[in-house]
Design a protein around this motif. Structure first.
Motif, PDB file in Angstrom:
ATOM      1  N   PRO A  50       0.555  -1.283  -0.337  1.00 54.66           N
ATOM      2  CA  PRO A  50       0.155   0.079  -0.281  1.00 54.66           C
ATOM      3  C   PRO A  50       0.902   1.292   0.304  1.00 54.66           C
ATOM      4  O   PRO A  50       0.195   2.236  -0.594  1.00 54.66           O
ATOM      5  CB  PRO A  50      -1.083   0.216   1.142  1.00 54.66           C
ATOM      6  N   ALA A  51       1.968   0.732   0.372  1.00 58.31           N
ATOM      7  CA  ALA A  51       2.954   2.833   0.816  1.00 58.31           C
ATOM      8  C   ALA A  51       3.522   2.797  -0.599  1.00 58.31           C
ATOM      9  O   ALA A  51       3.485   3.555  -0.889  1.00 58.31           O
ATOM     10  CB  ALA A  51       3.758   1.954   1.836  1.00 58.31           C
ATOM     11  N   GLU A  52       3.129   1.778  -1.579  1.00 57.69           N
ATOM     12  CA  GLU A  52       3.770   2.100  -2.797  1.00 57.69           C
ATOM     13  C   GLU A  52       3.355   2.399  -3.463  1.00 57.69           C
ATOM     14  O   GLU A  52       2.972   3.533  -4.403  1.00 57.69           O
ATOM     15  CB  GLU A  52       4.632   1.018  -3.297  1.00 57.69           C
ATOM     16  N   VAL A  53       1.724   1.991  -3.446  1.00 61.37           N
ATOM     17  CA  VAL A  53       0.585   2.398  -4.236  1.00 61.37           C
ATOM     18  C   VAL A  53       0.646   4.468  -3.535  1.00 61.37           C
ATOM     19  O   VAL A  53      -0.079   5.237  -4.214  1.00 61.37           O
ATOM     20  CB  VAL A  53      -0.602   2.004  -3.485  1.00 61.37           C
ATOM     21  N   VAL A  64     -12.217  -2.475   1.712  1.00 62.31           N
ATOM     22  CA  VAL A  64     -11.931  -3.616   1.717  1.00 62.31           C
ATOM     23  C   VAL A  64     -13.047  -5.245   3.431  1.00 62.31           C
ATOM     24  O   VAL A  64     -13.974  -3.329   3.340  1.00 62.31           O
ATOM     25  CB  VAL A  64     -10.683  -4.182   3.026  1.00 62.31           C
ATOM     26  N   SER A  65     -12.375  -5.766   3.774  1.00 61.61           N
ATOM     27  CA  SER A  65     -13.734  -6.230   4.364  1.00 61.61           C
ATOM     28  C   SER A  65     -14.473  -5.664   5.240  1.00 61.61           C
ATOM     29  O   SER A  65     -15.340  -5.589   6.369  1.00 61.61           O
ATOM     30  CB  SER A  65     -13.359  -7.255   4.326  1.00 61.61           C
ATOM     31  N   ASP A  66     -12.930  -5.191   6.719  1.00 63.56           N
ATOM     32  CA  ASP A  66     -13.680  -5.088   8.277  1.00 63.56           C
ATOM     33  C   ASP A  66     -12.648  -3.705   8.457  1.00 63.56           C
ATOM     34  O   ASP A  66     -11.596  -3.128   7.965  1.00 63.56           O
ATOM     35  CB  ASP A  66     -13.238  -6.404   8.919  1.00 63.56           C
ATOM     36  N   GLU A  71      -7.275  -0.056   9.152  1.00 63.49           N
ATOM     37  CA  GLU A  71      -5.826  -0.051  10.330  1.00 63.49           C
ATOM     38  C   GLU A  71      -4.776  -0.575   9.434  1.00 63.49           C
ATOM     39  O   GLU A  71      -3.853   0.266   9.442  1.00 63.49           O
ATOM     40  CB  GLU A  71      -6.638  -0.445  11.374  1.00 63.49           C
ATOM     41  N   GLN A  72      -4.618  -1.562   8.986  1.00 62.52           N
ATOM     42  CA  GLN A  72      -3.888  -2.680   8.231  1.00 62.52           C
ATOM     43  C   GLN A  72      -3.624  -1.817   7.070  1.00 62.52           C
ATOM     44  O   GLN A  72      -2.087  -1.481   7.146  1.00 62.52           O
ATOM     45  CB  GLN A  72      -3.416  -3.693   8.598  1.00 62.52           C
ATOM     46  N   ILE A  73      -4.116  -1.617   6.259  1.00 67.49           N
ATOM     47  CA  ILE A  73      -3.915  -0.705   4.818  1.00 67.49           C
ATOM     48  C   ILE A  73      -3.362   0.631   4.987  1.00 67.49           C
ATOM     49  O   ILE A  73      -2.418   0.366   4.349  1.00 67.49           O
ATOM     50  CB  ILE A  73      -4.927  -1.288   4.242  1.00 67.49           C
ATOM     51  N   ILE A  74      -3.952   0.968   5.580  1.00 67.20           N
ATOM     52  CA  ILE A  74      -4.027   2.817   6.020  1.00 67.20           C
ATOM     53  C   ILE A  74      -2.316   2.852   7.085  1.00 67.20           C
ATOM     54  O   ILE A  74      -1.462   3.781   6.350  1.00 67.20           O
ATOM     55  CB  ILE A  74      -4.731   3.308   6.721  1.00 67.20           C
ATOM     56  N   LEU A  75      -2.210   2.304   8.497  1.00 68.39           N
ATOM     57  CA  LEU A  75      -2.032   2.864   9.013  1.00 68.39           C
ATOM     58  C   LEU A  75      -0.928   1.918   9.255  1.00 68.39           C
ATOM     59  O   LEU A  75       0.517   1.250  10.367  1.00 68.39           O
ATOM     60  CB  LEU A  75      -2.124   3.405  10.967  1.00 68.39           C
ATOM     61  N   GLY A  76      -0.385   0.453   9.003  1.00 71.03           N
ATOM     62  CA  GLY A  76       0.518  -0.518   9.246  1.00 71.03           C
ATOM     63  C   GLY A  76       1.457  -0.274   8.676  1.00 71.03           C
ATOM     64  O   GLY A  76       2.505   0.708   8.533  1.00 71.03           O
ATOM     65  N   ASP A  77       2.207  -1.034   8.992  1.00 71.19           N
ATOM     66  CA  ASP A  77       3.830  -1.544   8.853  1.00 71.19           C
ATOM     67  C   ASP A  77       4.073  -1.155   6.924  1.00 71.19           C
ATOM     68  O   ASP A  77       5.487  -0.322   6.631  1.00 71.19           O
ATOM     69  CB  ASP A  77       5.241  -2.692   9.289  1.00 71.19           C
ATOM     70  N   ARG A  78       3.252  -1.633   6.103  1.00 73.91           N
ATOM     71  CA  ARG A  78       3.500  -1.400   4.949  1.00 73.91           C
ATOM     72  C   ARG A  78       2.013  -0.122   4.401  1.00 73.91           C
ATOM     73  O   ARG A  78       2.526   0.042   3.167  1.00 73.91           O
ATOM     74  CB  ARG A  78       3.786  -2.768   3.784  1.00 73.91           C
ATOM     75  N   ALA A  99     -15.700   5.248  15.146  1.00 74.11           N
ATOM     76  CA  ALA A  99     -14.641   5.471  15.432  1.00 74.11           C
ATOM     77  C   ALA A  99     -13.161   5.468  15.279  1.00 74.11           C
ATOM     78  O   ALA A  99     -12.222   6.003  15.476  1.00 74.11           O
ATOM     79  CB  ALA A  99     -15.057   4.528  17.507  1.00 74.11           C
ATOM     80  N   ALA A 100     -12.869   4.026  14.680  1.00 73.12           N
ATOM     81  CA  ALA A 100     -11.942   3.559  14.475  1.00 73.12           C
ATOM     82  C   ALA A 100     -11.323   5.181  13.118  1.00 73.12           C
ATOM     83  O   ALA A 100     -10.342   5.306  12.950  1.00 73.12           O
ATOM     84  CB  ALA A 100     -11.488   1.913  13.661  1.00 73.12           C
ATOM     85  N   THR A 101     -12.697   5.152  12.222  1.00 73.46           N
ATOM     86  CA  THR A 101     -12.435   6.293  11.108  1.00 73.46           C
ATOM     87  C   THR A 101     -12.025   6.938  11.186  1.00 73.46           C
ATOM     88  O   THR A 101     -10.269   8.060  10.944  1.00 73.46           O
ATOM     89  CB  THR A 101     -13.743   6.785  10.853  1.00 73.46           C
ATOM     90  N   ARG A 102     -12.547   8.020  12.953  1.00 71.92           N
ATOM     91  CA  ARG A 102     -11.927   9.204  13.198  1.00 71.92           C
ATOM     92  C   ARG A 102     -10.475   9.332  13.967  1.00 71.92           C
ATOM     93  O   ARG A 102      -9.538  10.229  13.160  1.00 71.92           O
ATOM     94  CB  ARG A 102     -12.392   9.954  14.501  1.00 71.92           C
ATOM     95  N   ARG A 103     -10.101   8.044  14.130  1.00 71.97           N
ATOM     96  CA  ARG A 103      -8.778   7.885  14.864  1.00 71.97           C
ATOM     97  C   ARG A 103      -7.937   7.940  13.895  1.00 71.97           C
ATOM     98  O   ARG A 103      -6.787   7.985  13.815  1.00 71.97           O
ATOM     99  CB  ARG A 103      -9.262   6.559  15.510  1.00 71.97           C
ATOM    100  N   ILE A 104      -8.283   6.677  12.652  1.00 73.44           N
ATOM    101  CA  ILE A 104      -7.046   6.839  11.574  1.00 73.44           C
ATOM    102  C   ILE A 104      -7.359   8.368  10.746  1.00 73.44           C
ATOM    103  O   ILE A 104      -6.090   9.633  10.424  1.00 73.44           O
ATOM    104  CB  ILE A 104      -8.244   5.970  10.935  1.00 73.44           C
TER     105      ILE A 104
END
Length: 292
Positions: A50-53, A64-66, A71-78, A99-104
């Motif tokens: 995702p970072a390369e994208v 994506v599904s959940d 969180e992983q795709i946006i804020l994860g290691d890659r 709530a998670a959306t606001r945190r992200i």
């Protein structure tokens, strides 16, 4: 704008293909090559993370599904955050926790990256036909920048408020959809158990205030016992969990939504997770001994 796209499932793939058909260059990422291959054949460029994208684009869509996946795709290691330059726009069209959306959104803002939450309604058919209903949360100037792309994906596009508002409205959508499914299924069951032809019952209701798109499309599915997805039980189950979590967070009484959440629990427990969510009819049939 250069566009990134992450998500190649029932909803994401036709949405990405509509952007490609409209003449936009897409840069895509997928955990499985076979899922993104049709987009590559249409001219999309593939990346390994995702970072390369994000590094190659101005705006990146995620479908994506959940909540964990988002969180992983946006804020994860890659994740996208590691490749996005200041001013980049992340548009999450998944259905996830408000709530998670606001945190992200807050975490992205610290890096100068913007976010819109833009969940959709309309199912696979709406995604394929570019006729989705899109409910958008986020800042107005960012929404206006992305709106021309939304217009390729949907027909009913409404900016509903700030960060997380789109996800709240999607929760509202799932309550109405689920309770309408329940009403249609109960009507069919009652007609059958009174010896009344449910086909004729549905025909009669379609001409009055009870008429709805769900009665038309999913009522027919229930009559035919045709539960090929469509919108899968496991996704509706996940969505109703989000609804009930939000109800608890806001101390909102939602007795009807709680019923639908339990019906989805019953379907999951019976092994029906891959069926269309109109299989809610099966949960009622089992209560009467009429179902499998």
């Amino acid at each position: 704008m250069k566009i990134g796209f992450i998500g190649s499932g029932i909803m994401g793939r036709p949405m990405a293909e509509n952007l490609l058909r409209a003449g936009h260059q897409l840069t895509v990422y997928g955990r499985r090559f076979d899922r993104i291959e049709p987009m590559l054949v249409m001219g999309a460029l593939g990346k390994g993370t995702p970072a390369e994208v994000a590094a190659e684009t101005d705006v990146t869509f995620t479908v994506v599904s959940d909540t964990t996946d988002v969180e992983q795709i946006i804020l994860g290691d890659r994740g996208l955050v590691h490749g996005a330059r200041p001013g980049h726009i992340v548009v999450d069209m998944s259905t996830v926790s408000p709530a998670a959306t606001r945190r992200i959104a807050a975490a992205l803002a610290e890096r100068g990256v913007h976010m819109l939450d833009a969940p959709v309604s309309g199912g696979e058919t709406g995604a394929r036909e570019g006729a989705l209903s899109i409910m958008v949360g986020g800042e107005t100037p960012i929404y206006e920048k992305v709106r021309p792309l939304f217009e390729i994906l949907g027909k009913n596009i409404v900016h509903v408020g700030g960060h997380g508002a789109g996800q709240v409205v999607k929760c509202c959508n799932q309550i109405v959809v689920g309770l309408t499914f329940e009403g249609v299924a109960e009507a069919i069951l009652l007609a059958r158990r009174n010896g009344v032809d449910p086909v004729k019952m549905r025909e009669a209701l379609m001409g009055g205030f009870a008429g709805s798109r769900i009665l038309e499309v999913h009522g027919q599915r229930m009559l035919d016992s045709n539960y090929k997805p469509g919108f899968k039980v496991k996704l509706h189950h996940k969505d109703m969990a989000i609804v009930m979590d939000n109800a608890q967070e806001t101390a909102t009484p939602l007795p009807g939504a709680a019923l639908i959440a339990q019906q989805m629990n019953a379907l999951m427990g019976a092994g029906d997770s891959e069926l269309d969510s109109s299989a809610l009819m099966r949960a009622l049939e089992r209560l009467t001994g009429d179902g499998k």
